[in-house]
Design a protein around this motif. Structure first.
Motif, PDB file in Angstrom:
ATOM      1  N   VAL A  80       5.642  -0.765  10.820  1.00  0.00           N
ATOM      2  CA  VAL A  80       6.191  -1.847   9.996  1.00  0.00           C
ATOM      3  C   VAL A  80       5.531  -3.183  10.318  1.00  0.00           C
ATOM      4  N   LYS A  81       5.419  -3.526  11.584  1.00  0.00           N
ATOM      5  CA  LYS A  81       4.844  -4.811  11.971  1.00  0.00           C
ATOM      6  C   LYS A  81       3.422  -4.963  11.448  1.00  0.00           C
ATOM      7  N   ARG A  82       2.599  -3.926  11.661  1.00  0.00           N
ATOM      8  CA  ARG A  82       1.206  -3.988  11.208  1.00  0.00           C
ATOM      9  C   ARG A  82       1.138  -3.966   9.687  1.00  0.00           C
ATOM     10  N   HIS A  83       2.061  -3.245   9.044  1.00  0.00           N
ATOM     11  CA  HIS A  83       2.088  -3.186   7.589  1.00  0.00           C
ATOM     12  C   HIS A  83       2.356  -4.563   6.988  1.00  0.00           C
ATOM     13  N   LEU A  84       3.308  -5.292   7.576  1.00  0.00           N
ATOM     14  CA  LEU A  84       3.638  -6.625   7.063  1.00  0.00           C
ATOM     15  C   LEU A  84       2.481  -7.600   7.255  1.00  0.00           C
ATOM     16  N   LEU A  85       1.749  -7.435   8.349  1.00  0.00           N
ATOM     17  CA  LEU A  85       0.616  -8.324   8.611  1.00  0.00           C
ATOM     18  C   LEU A  85      -0.564  -8.050   7.681  1.00  0.00           C
ATOM     19  N   MET A  86      -0.752  -6.773   7.327  1.00  0.00           N
ATOM     20  CA  MET A  86      -1.954  -6.395   6.592  1.00  0.00           C
ATOM     21  C   MET A  86      -1.748  -6.244   5.091  1.00  0.00           C
ATOM     22  N   ASN A  87      -0.526  -5.982   4.634  1.00  0.00           N
ATOM     23  CA  ASN A  87      -0.335  -5.574   3.236  1.00  0.00           C
ATOM     24  C   ASN A  87       0.627  -6.452   2.442  1.00  0.00           C
ATOM     25  N   PRO A 103       0.373  -9.766  -0.040  1.00  0.00           N
ATOM     26  CA  PRO A 103       1.213  -9.034  -1.000  1.00  0.00           C
ATOM     27  C   PRO A 103       0.839  -7.540  -1.060  1.00  0.00           C
ATOM     28  N   PHE A 104       1.790  -6.700  -1.448  1.00  0.00           N
ATOM     29  CA  PHE A 104       1.621  -5.257  -1.456  1.00  0.00           C
ATOM     30  C   PHE A 104       0.596  -4.821  -2.497  1.00  0.00           C
TER      31      PHE A 104
END
Length: 447
Positions: A164-171, A173-174
């Motif tokens: 989740v943490k890395r997803h929020l940093l990288m993606n 806007p989705f």
């Protein structure tokens, strides 16, 4: 201090600068216990104890109030400022141990002409550079090491735990991608990275030129390890990789990688033969003479003979129909069969032993049992002998069986290592000729 292997007991009065306290900490000690307590003591092979020649003992040397007695181990061992060099008993003199050099050169397929045996030199760990190809080949014979490794991905093919943490940093806007981690069985792992760093280090070493390119097989192995580690290899992460490999690797299948890991760590940590910082620790690099002699003979005989290996189980045979594995040192590829043993003990005289003698069992009975198992009338024992070759044939009473004793001459008058090599090649050819002549047909092949 210097002596030879199998010295029969050398008076301690003949040693200069004798330090009884340091020597006593090494003497009469079980070798396996010494290795467990002192990781800087390296003994080859790691399966020491396999070679049951009469003179072999489970320790490096014995020490009493009068004598220091050595056995089959050759090389260097020390504690604090005390160092003992054990040369081959076939050495011309203490600074020209041509026979040990020659066997190492043949077994490890290296060039030892630059190896400096001058007393007080601290270059023995550099010699590990030349041992690496041998153990790299042995490890690769089991395949490239695979281990579970955490991998991070950021794509649309989610197949692990969402990070989740890395997803929020990288993606944000989705865009359709999701960051996740998986635990995969990978060739690119801490151990293969250690091997890769060692390869790169040897490439830059002043004496490492050609070590990894000695033959096409080795070049192919090196290229495979480079390929599988290219994705994450970083020359600046060497210390991190070393730290990740401080715990010895244990695997029920990849058994040969533990020795390779140990050598790689020694090379990358630039360790020397004398340490100073670790008081009372035993250090050294030793070779089992019986193992070295057998492996050397294999380089000479492998064209005509199979060399079973009891450690790996390669070419294993059974004595009975469904149990009791046996491993003769050599079995001929062609008929009529010839079976034989390598012996690192003097056999250049006829000697009768009592019926229950362990010497008779070790020297004669085992080989004759192998002859019976393989329906062979031809057995042999090969041993090293000073100066002149030796050849005798003994007939087993009231049978067609013959047992040959062949002594391979180790020249003592060579003026240099190059001359020694030339003479040894002549002696090896003589040994092969004596081994293959006068073969008695096996019973099932006799007319």
């Amino acid at each position: 201090m210097r002596t030879t292997d199998n010295n029969g007991g050398k008076s301690i009065d003949k040693f200069d600068n004798l330090n009884i306290e340091d020597l006593s900490a090494i003497a009469n000690r079980n070798l396996l216990d010494l290795q467990r307590e002192n990781p800087d003591l390296l003994v080859f092979p790691h399966s020491f104890g396999k070679y049951k020649d009469d003179v072999e003992k489970p320790h490096i040397f014995s020490l009493d109030n009068e004598n220091l007695t050595t056995y089959n181990l050759m090389g260097f061992v020390g504690r604090n400022s005390t160092q003992l060099t054990i040369s081959s008993r076939f050495a011309k003199d203490e600074n020209n141990d041509y026979f040990l050099h020659y066997m190492l050169q043949k077994v490890f397929a290296i060039n030892l002409l630059k190896f400096d045996q001058t007393p007080n030199k601290e270059n023995i760990w550099d010699f590990l550079l030349y041992l690496l190809p041998y153990y790299l080949k042995k490890a690769y014979s089991q395949g490239i090491y695979k281990a579970y490794k955490k991998e991070e991905y950021n794509d649309t093919n989610v197949k692990g735990s969402i990070d989740v943490k890395r997803h929020l940093l990288m993606n944000i806007p989705f865009t359709g991608k999701i960051a996740y981690t998986t635990r995969e069985h990978s060739y690119n792992n801490n151990l293969t990275q250690l091997i890769r760093h060692t390869i790169e280090y040897i490439r830059t070493h002043p004496y490492g030129s050609g070590v990894l390119t000695s033959d096409s097989e080795l070049r192919d192995i090196v290229s495979k390890f480079i390929f599988v580690t290219n994705k994450t290899y970083n020359c600046n992460s060497r210390q991190k990789v070393i730290t990740a490999n401080l715990r010895p690797v244990t695997h029920p299948y990849f058994t040969e990688y533990s020795a390779l890991q140990k050598i790689c760590l020694k090379i990358l940590r630039h360790e020397k033969i004398t340490f100073g910082k670790e008081k009372d620790k035993v250090y050294g690099l030793l070779f089992d003479g019986a193992w070295l002699w057998e492996e050397y003979l294999n380089t000479i005989l492998k064209e005509n003979f199979i060399h079973p290996e009891n450690k790996t189980g390669k070419h294993r045979h059974l004595l009975f129909e469904n149990f009791q594995p046996i491993y003769p040192d050599f079995i001929s590829k062609d008929e009529p069969k010839i079976v034989g043993d390598a012996k690192y003990i003097p056999l250049d005289r006829q000697h009768a032993y009592s019926e229950n003698s362990e010497k008779a069992t070790s020297i004669y009975y085992k080989t004759i049992a192998y002859m019976y198992r393989f329906s062979s009338n031809n057995g042999f024992l090969i041993f090293p002998k000073q100066d002149t070759s030796f050849f005798e044939t003994y007939r087993i009473k009231e049978t067609d069986g013959i047992l040959k004793k062949i002594g391979v001459a180790t020249p003592q008058k060579s003026d240099n290592f190059k001359e020694f090599i030339i003479t040894m090649k002549t002696n090896e050819q003589e040994m092969r000729q004596n081994l293959m002549k006068e073969r008695t047909p096996n019973a099932q092949h006799a007319v």
